[in-house]
Write an enzyme that holds these catalytic residues in place. Structure first.
Site, short mmCIF file in Angstrom:
data_model
loop_
_atom_site.label_atom_id
_atom_site.label_comp_id
_atom_site.label_asym_id
_atom_site.label_seq_id
_atom_site.Cartn_x
_atom_site.Cartn_y
_atom_site.Cartn_z
N HIS A 134 -7.94 -5.44 -0.15
CA HIS A 134 -6.68 -4.76 0.17
C HIS A 134 -6.11 -5.29 1.48
O HIS A 134 -6.82 -5.42 2.47
CB HIS A 134 -6.96 -3.26 0.28
CG HIS A 134 -5.75 -2.40 0.32
ND1 HIS A 134 -4.86 -2.31 -0.72
CD2 HIS A 134 -5.26 -1.56 1.28
CE1 HIS A 134 -3.90 -1.46 -0.42
NE2 HIS A 134 -4.11 -0.99 0.80
N SER A 138 0.85 -1.19 0.00
CA SER A 138 0.00 0.00 0.00
C SER A 138 0.89 1.24 0.00
O SER A 138 1.70 1.41 -0.90
CB SER A 138 -0.97 -0.04 1.18
OG SER A 138 -2.00 0.91 1.02
N GLU A 151 -9.26 -5.74 -4.43
CA GLU A 151 -8.68 -4.64 -3.66
C GLU A 151 -9.73 -3.67 -3.12
O GLU A 151 -9.62 -3.17 -2.01
CB GLU A 151 -7.70 -3.86 -4.54
CG GLU A 151 -6.44 -4.60 -4.89
CD GLU A 151 -5.35 -4.50 -3.84
OE1 GLU A 151 -5.60 -3.92 -2.77
OE2 GLU A 151 -4.24 -4.99 -4.11
#
Length: 520
Positions: free
Chosen positions: A439, A214, A335
């Site tokens: 995610h 990330s 995600e």
């Protein structure tokens, strides 16, 4: 629906990913581990010996950025007398409550943690993985990532790093050296420390892989594009942090022009009563940390157009102006589902009737919004997954595919997609729809988040072992392939699914990348 309000809400919701996995401090061990003592240039550290590995936590790599050093480039840590206790992590960098329970206001936070396998030493150095945590450049701590499985199984030394966050890490102001990039400068200081010191811990200072997820993955992109980092690492791993992210798509991390960052800095100064001060920076350096945290934007990005980051990493990658090292890069299949679920649970239902307004909130161009609604129609019961697909495809899957293609034109690249639709949940409660592989879902396969393992099935444990094998072989040899794992061809994307790890060529079409590339 206010964009800022939604993103602030989602920032808190996504911070729960690691909060629920465990605090940044590992759980108390029933028996105190045996001590392990090593010497660095700054002094002696005493870590802990465990079954098959050793840990050294809370080692300073830079001076505390306090007083006149707040918003100053990091300086090497001062020597200390005697033996420094390195058996527990130091404070996380200042941040609101979330991943770090209760948050943090301690600016003395520029520390790193080292996990080294038994047998590693100066005579037998191991590959090194330096891990940069995610958290939207506003949250996170290196100590949230217990790396003992990676170190012991992969026979590598793992370093996890704290770096300055939020306004303390990325404030920009006219005439302030280092504007907009203090957090990135911290990462480089940690890498310089690793080059100098890691040999004492059994690491190979000439075989360093910079890795992150990330915001940590995007940090790797920034360091690839930073001339100042050119000699600091030898390979790169980018998880869910595509280098070609864009500020107008607010979910994936990105960077902003220095002028934009300066405007944000001026707004912060005004909010805390320093906007009209004769010496704005002197005033800001006197402001209490908690007040700065309360005034900063929920969304933070590094600034480009600076000495450390001369250009936008996306443009640098497209032009071939980046550090030429092998890269392992990928994203998760779903995600966007975590964000979509959070937005829905915040009181924004996604139905056929509300769908056009939801899209318009995130894609304000009428032409774009209408095209997205046509390409991603919402029927009666599938609003959440469709919204998640839009977020994931636009912000992660397609930018990652583009980044991988640009990098592969210059350097060896291995691409993956983590696609375990039954990955263990990372947040409490029941989501409004199944999240699949959202995610950060791959992180528990590589780390024990917060020092506590997630519940994995036997097949998921095998996938976790295979992923660690891939990641650590790449760190060791620049090639993740090995005799004990399914083959990973460079010209495909490897789909990571329990007991079904296969290369695929359908990633672009599955995520509507032709549509997003045309949409612009």
């Amino acid at each position: 629906m206010s964009m800022h309000r939604v993103l602030a809400t989602l920032g808190c919701a996504l911070a729960a990913v690691l909060t629920t996995a465990g605090s940044a401090t590992p759980p108390t061990q029933p028996d105190r581990p045996a001590a392990s003592t090593l010497r660095t240039h700054a002094g002696v550290v005493r870590g802990a010996a465990h079954d098959g590995y050793r840990t050294f936590e809370g080692i300073p790599y830079a001076e505390p950025p306090v007083g006149s050093l707040r918003w100053a480039p990091p300086r090497p840590a001062a020597p200390w007398p005697g033996v420094r206790d390195a058996t527990r992590p130091a404070s996380a960098c200042p941040q609101p409550a979330g991943e770090v329970p209760g948050g943090s206001t301690d600016e003395d936070c520029l520390h790193l943690n080292i996990t080294t396998p038994d047998g590693a030493g100066p005579a037998h150095p191991r590959p090194v993985i330096v891990w940069l945590h995610g958290g939207g450049f506003t949250a996170g701590a290196g100590s949230s990532y217990d790396a003992h499985r990676m170190a012991a199984r992969g026979d590598v030394v793992v370093v996890t790093v704290n770096y300055r966050l939020g306004a303390l890490g990325f404030l920009a102001h006219s005439g302030l050296p280092g504007s907009g990039t203090f957090g990135l400068a911290d990462q480089q200081a940690a890498l310089r420390w690793v080059r100098t010191e890691i040999g004492a811990f059994g690491g190979d200072a000439h075989n360093v892989t910079l890795a992150g997820e990330s915001a940590g993955g995007y940090s790797v992109c920034a360091q690839l594009a930073s001339p100042a980092a050119a000699a600091l690492f030898d390979r790169a791993i980018i998880e869910s942090g595509p280098c070609t992210g864009r500020p107008d798509r607010p979910f994936a991390p990105s960077s902003v022009p220095l002028s934009t960052a300066r405007a944000t800095g001026a707004d912060l100064a005004a909010k805390v009563g320093c906007g009209s001060a004769r010496d704005v920076m002197a005033c800001l350096r006197r402001v209490d940390v908690s007040r700065l945290l309360g005034a900063q934007d929920a969304d933070q990005q590094p600034a480009f157009g600076t000495p450390l980051l001369p250009g936008d990493p996306a443009a640098a990658i497209a032009a071939g102006r980046f550090r030429r090292v092998p890269v392992l890069i990928g994203n998760n299949h779903d995600e966007g589902n975590g964000w979509a679920a959070g937005i829905i649970q915040a009181g924004n239902p996604v139905t056929p009737g509300t769908w056009p307004d939801v899209v318009s909130a995130f894609f304000p161009s009428p032409g774009q919004a209408k095209a997205i609604v046509r390409a991603y129609p919402v029927h009666r019961t599938d609003g959440g997954p469709v919204f998640g697909a839009v977020i994931g495809d636009a912000n992660f899957a397609c930018p990652t595919a583009r980044t991988g293609g640009l990098l592969a034109a210059q350097v060896p690249v291995w691409r993956y997609e983590f696609a375990d639709e039954h990955a263990p949940p990372l947040a409490p409660g029941t989501p409004p729809f199944p999240l699949g592989a959202p995610h950060a879902a791959e992180l528990p396969y590589l780390f024990d988040l917060g020092g506590r393992p997630r519940d994995l099935t036997p097949a998921q444990h095998r996938l976790a072992d295979t992923m660690i094998d891939y990641w650590t072989r790449f760190a060791g040899t620049a090639d993740p392939n090995g005799p004990s794992s399914p083959p990973w061809p460079r010209q495909t994307v490897l789909s990571l699914v329990p007991d079904h790890i296969v290369p695929t060529r359908t990633t672009m079409s599955r995520h509507h990348c032709a549509f997003w590339n045309t949409l612009g």
